[in-house]
Write a protein that holds these residues in place. Sequence first.
Motif, PDB file in Angstrom:
ATOM      1  N   HIS A 113     -14.315 114.869  -4.670  1.00 34.22           N
ATOM      2  CA  HIS A 113     -15.713 114.082  -6.045  1.00 34.22           C
ATOM      3  C   HIS A 113     -16.151 112.614  -4.566  1.00 34.22           C
ATOM      4  O   HIS A 113     -17.382 112.983  -4.745  1.00 34.22           O
ATOM      5  N   HIS A 117     -19.618 111.937  -3.558  1.00 34.37           N
ATOM      6  CA  HIS A 117     -20.250 110.519  -3.765  1.00 34.37           C
ATOM      7  C   HIS A 117     -20.716 110.695  -2.460  1.00 34.37           C
ATOM      8  O   HIS A 117     -22.763 109.895  -1.826  1.00 34.37           O
ATOM      9  N   SER A 144     -16.979 103.198  -7.228  1.00 31.44           N
ATOM     10  CA  SER A 144     -17.410 103.963  -8.216  1.00 31.44           C
ATOM     11  C   SER A 144     -16.097 102.680  -9.816  1.00 31.44           C
ATOM     12  O   SER A 144     -16.210 101.958  -9.688  1.00 31.44           O
ATOM     13  N   HIS A 147     -13.265 104.438  -8.355  1.00 31.25           N
ATOM     14  CA  HIS A 147     -12.759 104.089  -6.909  1.00 31.25           C
ATOM     15  C   HIS A 147     -13.362 103.532  -6.037  1.00 31.25           C
ATOM     16  O   HIS A 147     -14.666 103.425  -6.392  1.00 31.25           O
ATOM     17  N   ASP A 311     -22.469 109.777 -11.473  1.00 31.45           N
ATOM     18  CA  ASP A 311     -21.429 111.264 -11.571  1.00 31.45           C
ATOM     19  C   ASP A 311     -22.774 112.239 -11.614  1.00 31.45           C
ATOM     20  O   ASP A 311     -23.505 111.964 -12.185  1.00 31.45           O
TER      21      ASP A 311
HETATM   22 ZN    ZN Z   1     -17.780 109.423  -9.239  1.00 35.13          ZN
END
Ligand code: ZN
Length: 344
Positions: A113, A117, A144, A147, A311
């Motif tokens: 993920h 990004h 985000s 994280h 996302d």
């Molecule tokens: Zn994210």
Amino acid sequence: MAKMKLLAIETSCDDTCAAVLENDRILSNVVSSQTDLHAQWGGVVPDIAKRAHQVRIMPVVEIALKRAHVKIEEIGVIAVTLGPGLAIALGVGVNTAKELAIKYHKKLVAVNHVEGHILANLAKNKSGKPTRKIIFPALALTVSGGHTKIVLVKKIGDYEVVGETLDDAAGEALDKAAKLLGLGYPGGPVIERLAQNRKNKILDLPRPLLDKKILDYSFSGLKTSFYYQIKDWPKEKVSKNLANLAADYQDAVFEHLIRKFKLAVEKYQPKTLMAAGGVLANLELRKRLRKMAKKINLPILMPVKKILDTDNAAMIGVAGYYKAMRGEFVKDIEKLDRDPRLSL
Ligand code: ZN
Ligand code: KG4
């Protein structure tokens, strides 16, 4: 070389997402947000997220295919977020991708993920724009709700995390402060809106981890200090000062983000800067990052559209495309399992 059509799926948190791409060009990018389902709880409730993903994922996939005017039979590769994220939410996307890959005999790529990004910066629209070149090494800041990392990008697919949060993520810190102020979830956008109307600076918030050798982040002290400074305030004082409080807090979060990023730039001497993640939807943060990059004369890439900050599945499709180009397909599809703690 023949063009590759990809179907990408992302369910790592509270957005049910599917996208269709041709190579790195986005043909469709569908996000079904669950914000309304989680708002009343002040944050994401994993079980609610899982159930909503289960109900929505196939309709979202079908809409993504329809909007792209692509039939599932034309898809060459399915890309799915393997992790990191909420385990039971990730599971829905991973299982759907596996089922589709097996049923329609497709190749499958499993995507990180956070890499998604970062590579959202390389996504192109239907007409193939923008065309962006990264000169390596690049240094990427990902911020985000889950994280906050500084990542040295040696080349696409070769990453080293050189700094990360030791506790809360930057978006999470904004969400928690908004919750303290009774502003609902997600907090980042509300704080941004309020902060625009600041009149005075009223709080003295700590500057975390000032040691210049440390490239990590810490946001929990900020949140605690914020709480203690206002906990005995009468309600009217809080509501009268909402804009000032939001701006002071946002300032402290962004200053910390940029200070460490700058230190990492000095240490790693990148040729390109990148930034990504949901908090990049914030125009003030984008402005500060641009200013910083200009000062040191480096190009900075940031996603061109809000939907690519938060996302979405198109970013997973872009990362999936590069993985597929490297031949990194899932070998045993049946055995593939979500990985909530997947590292870069
Ligand atoms: Zn994210
Ligand atoms: O990347 P993302 O959609 O999901 C995760 O991977 O976590 O990021 C969501 C985070 C939330 O914490 C949200 O408050 C923050 O991004 N966010 C913002 C803004 N829009 C979303 N933070 C500051 N300003 C915004 N405009």
